[in-house]
Design a protein around this motif. Structure first.
Motif, PDB file in Angstrom:
ATOM      1  N   SER A 781     -22.613 -91.516 -25.924  1.00 54.06           N
ATOM      2  CA  SER A 781     -21.061 -91.382 -25.979  1.00 54.06           C
ATOM      3  C   SER A 781     -21.224 -93.245 -25.257  1.00 54.06           C
ATOM      4  O   SER A 781     -21.773 -93.906 -24.935  1.00 54.06           O
ATOM      5  N   PRO A 782     -19.920 -93.767 -26.091  1.00 53.09           N
ATOM      6  CA  PRO A 782     -19.306 -94.937 -25.984  1.00 53.09           C
ATOM      7  C   PRO A 782     -18.817 -95.246 -24.651  1.00 53.09           C
ATOM      8  O   PRO A 782     -18.772 -94.950 -23.715  1.00 53.09           O
ATOM      9  N   ASP A 786     -17.844-101.229 -23.599  1.00 57.40           N
ATOM     10  CA  ASP A 786     -17.638-101.798 -25.491  1.00 57.40           C
ATOM     11  C   ASP A 786     -17.726-100.730 -25.987  1.00 57.40           C
ATOM     12  O   ASP A 786     -17.826 -99.908 -26.586  1.00 57.40           O
ATOM     13  N   PRO A 787     -16.379 -99.690 -25.985  1.00 58.13           N
ATOM     14  CA  PRO A 787     -16.097 -98.834 -26.107  1.00 58.13           C
ATOM     15  C   PRO A 787     -16.310 -98.746 -27.873  1.00 58.13           C
ATOM     16  O   PRO A 787     -16.471 -97.419 -28.804  1.00 58.13           O
ATOM     17  N   LEU A 792     -23.964-103.352 -30.231  1.00 55.95           N
ATOM     18  CA  LEU A 792     -24.972-102.657 -30.268  1.00 55.95           C
ATOM     19  C   LEU A 792     -25.910-102.060 -29.496  1.00 55.95           C
ATOM     20  O   LEU A 792     -27.019-102.237 -29.407  1.00 55.95           O
ATOM     21  N   ALA A 793     -25.036-101.674 -28.255  1.00 57.17           N
ATOM     22  CA  ALA A 793     -26.153-101.397 -26.858  1.00 57.17           C
ATOM     23  C   ALA A 793     -26.923 -99.988 -27.080  1.00 57.17           C
ATOM     24  O   ALA A 793     -27.311 -99.340 -26.797  1.00 57.17           O
ATOM     25  N   HIS A 794     -26.555 -99.240 -28.511  1.00 59.09           N
ATOM     26  CA  HIS A 794     -26.638 -98.104 -29.082  1.00 59.09           C
ATOM     27  C   HIS A 794     -26.462 -98.346 -29.985  1.00 59.09           C
ATOM     28  O   HIS A 794     -25.544 -98.369 -30.245  1.00 59.09           O
ATOM     29  N   PHE A 795     -27.209 -96.243 -30.709  1.00 60.63           N
ATOM     30  CA  PHE A 795     -26.926 -96.348 -32.316  1.00 60.63           C
ATOM     31  C   PHE A 795     -25.167 -95.119 -32.031  1.00 60.63           C
ATOM     32  O   PHE A 795     -25.376 -94.477 -31.685  1.00 60.63           O
TER      33      PHE A 795
END
Length: 970
Positions: A781-782, A786-787, A792-795
């Motif tokens: 989840s965002p 960084d909503p 790009l902390a996650h996919f």
């Protein structure tokens, strides 16, 4: 009044005028500028230049607007600005913008103009809507950095981690192998992995396990389909033209398939660009295969949308569509905005636009047809002329022989026809006749001149019904019902309805019990209708015999009415006379005896004209019937059997035409022509000219685009976007001043430089990106920090797009045909009569991949429209992803979805028990085994659901196919 005031002020100024430049500046800044800001800037400053007039700089009023310069210094009586504020021919400011200035304000402006209109506001040099200094330093236009010799995915991760660290964020961990192979397989091929492929990857513990998966997917022919489809979104590919009848493009598929093949063979992107703009020129001297591919590649230009009723008259709009797409697609610039005026924001002038327009007006585009010009033209042969001539030569020789034989037959027919005409005049008497008003119906009995119950006929005599147009020939579709009954013996019957289903088998038509029927034109003796068609307007239920479009005899074979130009009753027989060309249906008697006649004639296409007329005659000459049969046999000899010409493969493409520069269209109006503009490149990029003798300039344009660093930036940004869901620049079609700045500018430049160094290899970009930790991270989840996940902390989790959903359903049902598709089953071009009232519209079912679905511009494919498919009327750089109630209703009601679920259920029923079936369906749809809770839930559902085992499992598969896990990708 204005002139008198100006004379007085001029005299006054001899005494009161400022004495030096400092005083002039002070006067302007204290008195004039505030007035202009208060009353004029709202409509005449910055990008708001109503009437083309800008008043925020000296150069603006010197240039003036559509009416010319606004001020003539020293001459207020000749200055449009002074006239306008005095509410002369113009009224400025207009009443709805504050109204007329006060007398003091008008006097002040008049005084300023009379003094010479001193104005210290010198605007910075501009190019289009951007300051020249800004244009030269704009980030997207700069040279690329030097590429590294051995680029690694870790370098990409370093750029991303640096930004995360700057924002105190930590990256997510790497996804599990099942998630990774599902993500990558959908990403590269648009299809789910098979259970066997998942098992093999999970079992492979080698360091190269993921690399092996990536290489296998990049080598798959389905890779080109998926990534070529991305490209088709951006170039607004469609299989119809988009003008008011939306005519089909039967040969556009060649370009579509060329794009898929180009991605599969990893065609260097710079060549990919050049071929689409000038492949016909670049490959002109290649072998036959290469020459054909080069022509097909220019389908990119040919598929430009067409506009209006007569598209030859609106060709400037097609050029705009080309220039607009070319700018957005290759350059990330909104070049189309400069058609009517200099670009408001970016360094593109109207002259730049028309310099490009000249290149395309020097190009001949394939013509798709339009309402006033029905059929296509200018399609480009894929064979050289020598090849075409060699293919046509033997056919032409055979046709010449056939034509000679036909001429002999026609001479014989003409002689016999003349004999019949003379004999018929002497032996014909009318049984019934009548005028039929628009939309009316008249029976034979109503128009009878004698009893129709006892007509004595001899074998070979003729009963003939003739339908004639009246003076206002127009919508003369006419229903005929006609029965002839033998009054003695077995009372045999002959009806026109007997051959509705077999009309086009022959003419003469062999009726039952020897009663033959003939379909004729009788303007000057009998002439058989000898052109048959097994469809009308693309409708296979309608069939006809005709000469040209009319006169004709036609039928509706369907068991329900058909609405075309009018409503045609189910299973009915019709005639349509031509202008001054009556149409006739003749029955040749097989008996000596008496018959009765019944029936009616009805005008079924009221057009506010004057209807039709009919005449029912008895031609009492026994010799005429056999003679008419002989004419029919001779007339129809070879009808429908003419050897078709050899198929010359053609492409919907472009070629050069005589080169000519375009002229500026003032305000975008082709009726208001300005100066001629030489064909050249954009000024901001150097403005290189098309050399003399270089043809249209498309070849040079391809080089200019492919060699510019912005083209590499735009394409690597698209590749990144198609992997991650968003580009590093989140306005992928706009790298100009109104677009978004890159989130990772150094990374974008680094990727672009590596792209160029790799030889513009798209597959090399995939390898770099897919092997990064950024690509392989979990989707979560965002975060509040960084909503939008810009760092790009996650996919990013995403829903499958329309084509992926449909293809996945076909895979699940076992019905997917993964082989390439070619042409769509459009109606033959010779039958096209589409109009703005009856435009082309079709949906063609197929089990091919969804990228091969027929894409229509005016009426989008219902599935693609429902699940956010690309808009074929404009470049679609990003797909929207909506969640709407109609999508849920699709899973409840759609036959295709239900059939897919049923087919999957049938496959599952082959397994031994419900436990095995549950395991298999989860592995097939979700690429994982079910949990014990899921096993229990499925088995409970099967046990409780009413119906047969097939019905139970069809219901269960529908539930799973509509689930979020099936429809979304982590």
């Amino acid at each position: 009044m204005i002139e008198r005031l100006c004379l007085l002020l001029t005299a006054f100024l001899l005494v009161t005028a400022p004495t030096d430049a400092a005083d002039d500046d002070a006067f302007f800044e204290s008195n004039v500028r505030p007035l202009l800001i208060k009353h004029c800037y709202e409509c005449h400053s910055g990008t708001k230049t109503m009437g083309g007039l800008s008043l925020d700089t000296r150069a603006g009023w010197q240039k003036g607007g559509e009416s010319g310069p606004a001020i003539v210094p020293g001459k207020p009586g000749d200055s449009l600005l002074v006239e306008a504020v005095n509410y002369g021919s113009l009224e400025m400011p207009p009443p709805d913008k504050g109204g007329k200035l006060t007398d003091d304000e008008i006097d002040l402006l008049t005084k300023w103009v009379a003094m010479g209109a001193h104005d210290p506001r010198v605007a910075a040099p501009k190019l289009g809507g951007m300051k020249l200094t800004d244009a030269k330093s704009w980030w997207a236009f700069q040279p690329l950095p030097t590429a590294e010799e051995l680029p690694t995915p870790a370098k990409i991760d370093a750029f991303i981690l640096r930004e995360l660290k700057a924002h105190d964020m930590e990256p997510e961990s790497i996804a599990d192998k099942r998630t990774l192979i599902r993500r990558t397989t959908y990403d590269l091929t648009g299809l789910p992995p098979t259970p066997a492929e998942v098992d093999a990857f999970i079992a492979d513990q080698s360091l190269n396990a993921f690399t092996n998966v990536v290489e296998r997917l990049l080598a798959s022919p389905q890779y080109g389909v998926q990534w070529g489809r991305h490209w088709l979104d951006v170039v607004r590919y469609a299989d119809t033209a988009g003008e008011n009848t939306d005519r089909p493009l039967p040969h556009a598929w060649r370009y579509r398939n060329w794009v898929f093949a180009a991605f599969n063979r990893d065609m260097p992107y710079d060549d990919f660009v050049r071929w689409q703009l000038a492949g016909d020129i670049l490959c002109a001297n290649g072998d036959q295969t290469q020459r054909g591919e080069g022509i097909i590649a220019t389908g990119y230009l040919a598929i430009a949308r067409r506009f209006g009723h007569d598209i030859d008259k609106d060709i400037h709009l097609m050029h705009e569509d080309v220039i607009d797409n070319l700018g957005k697609n290759f350059l990330g610039l909104t070049t189309g905005c400069a058609r009517c005026h200099d670009h408001k924001y970016d360094p593109i002038t109207a002259a730049d636009y028309y310099a490009l327009s000249g290149i395309f007006s020097s190009t001949r585009f394939a013509f798709p047809g339009c309402e006033p010009i029905g059929q296509p033209r200018d399609l480009v042969p894929l064979l050289p002329q020598a090849g075409v001539d060699a293919l046509m030569k033997p056919w032409n020789a055979r046709i010449a022989v056939a034509e000679a034989e036909k001429e002999q037959r026609m001479e014989s027919i003409a002689a016999e026809s003349k004999t019949i005409s003379v004999l018929a005049k002497e032996t014909t008497h009318t049984l019934s006749s009548s005028h039929i008003n628009e939309g009316a119906s008249v029976s034979f009995a109503e128009g009878a001149r004698q009893s129709l119950q006892h007509i004595h006929v001899r074998k070979g005599e003729i009963l003939q019904l003739t339908v004639s147009p009246n003076a206002g020939h127009g919508g003369d579709s006419t229903l005929v019902e006609w029965t002839i009954t033998e009054t003695a013996g077995t009372q045999r019957k002959w009806r026109v309805s007997d051959f509705i289903q077999i009309l086009t088998q022959e003419n003469p038509q062999n009726g039952n019990d020897g009663g033959n029927w003939c379909f004729l034109e009788v303007t000057d003796g009998p002439k058989f209708l000898n052109e048959k068609s097994d469809s009308i307007n693309g409708n296979l239920a309608l069939k006809k015999w005709s000469i040209g479009s009319e006169p004709s005899v036609f039928v509706n074979t369907a068991d329900q009415p058909v609405m075309v130009w009018t409503e045609l009753a189910a299973e009915s027989f019709f005639v349509h006379p031509g202008a001054n060309r009556p149409v006739a249906v003749a029955w040749i008697s097989p008996l000596d005896g008496q018959v009765s006649i019944a029936g009616r004639v009805a005008d079924v296409h009221p057009a506010e004209l004057d209807g039709v007329a009919f005449q029912l005659d008895h031609i009492a000459a026994p010799d005429i019937g056999p003679a008419l049969t002989r004419i029919g046999t001779a007339s129809m000899a070879g009808a429908g059997e003419t050897e078709p010409p050899p198929v010359i493969p053609v492409a919907y493409a472009v070629v050069d035409s005589p080169p000519a520069n375009a002229r500026i269209q003032q305000g975008g109006d082709p009726e208001k022509l300005g100066d001629e503009v030489p064909r050249r490149w954009l000024s901001v990029f150097g403005g290189d000219s098309v050399p003399e003798g270089a043809g249209s300039g498309r070849r040079q344009l391809g080089d200019w685009i492919a060699d510019h660093p912005i083209a590499a930036r735009v394409m690597v940004n698209r590749i990144w976007q198609w992997h991650f869901g968003h580009g590093l620049v989140r306005s992928p079609n706009d790298f100009g001043s109104r677009g978004e700045a890159p989130t990772h500018p150094e990374l974008l430049d680094w990727l672009a430089s590596q792209f160029v160094a790799s030889g513009y290899s798209v597959k090399a970009m995939h390898r770099l990106i897919i092997h990064t930790a950024a690509y392989q991270r979990r989707s979560v989840s965002p975060t509040a920090t960084d909503p939008d996940n810009r760092l790009l902390a996650h996919f990013n989790r995403r829903r499958l797009n329309a084509e992926e959903i449909r293809d996945s359903l076909l895979v699940a049902s076992g019905e997917l045909d993964p082989t390439p598709a070619e042409a769509h089953p459009f109606p033959p071009e010779s039958t096209w009569t589409f109009s703005q009232h009856t435009p082309f519209n079709a949906v063609y079912d197929t089990t091919k991949r969804s990228a091969y679905l027929m894409v229509q511009r005016q009426r989008r494919h219902p599935f693609l429209a429902l699940f956010d498919g690309a808009d074929p009327n404009a470049s679609t750089p990003e797909r929207q992803m909506t969640t709407v109630p109609t999508q849920a209703l699709y899973f409840l009601n759609d036959p295709f979805f239900h059939n897919s679920a049923a087919a999957l259920a049938t496959r599952l029923r082959k397994l031994t028990d419900d436990h095995a079936r549950t395991t298999e369906v989860y592995r097939t749809l979700f690429q994982r085994p079910p949990s014990s809770a899921e096993q229990d839930r499925v088995e409970a559902f099967i046990a409780s659901y009413p119906g047969s085992q097939d019905e139970k499992w069809a219901a269960q598969t529908r539930v799973l196919l509509a689930s979020n896990e099936f429809l979304h990708l982590d």
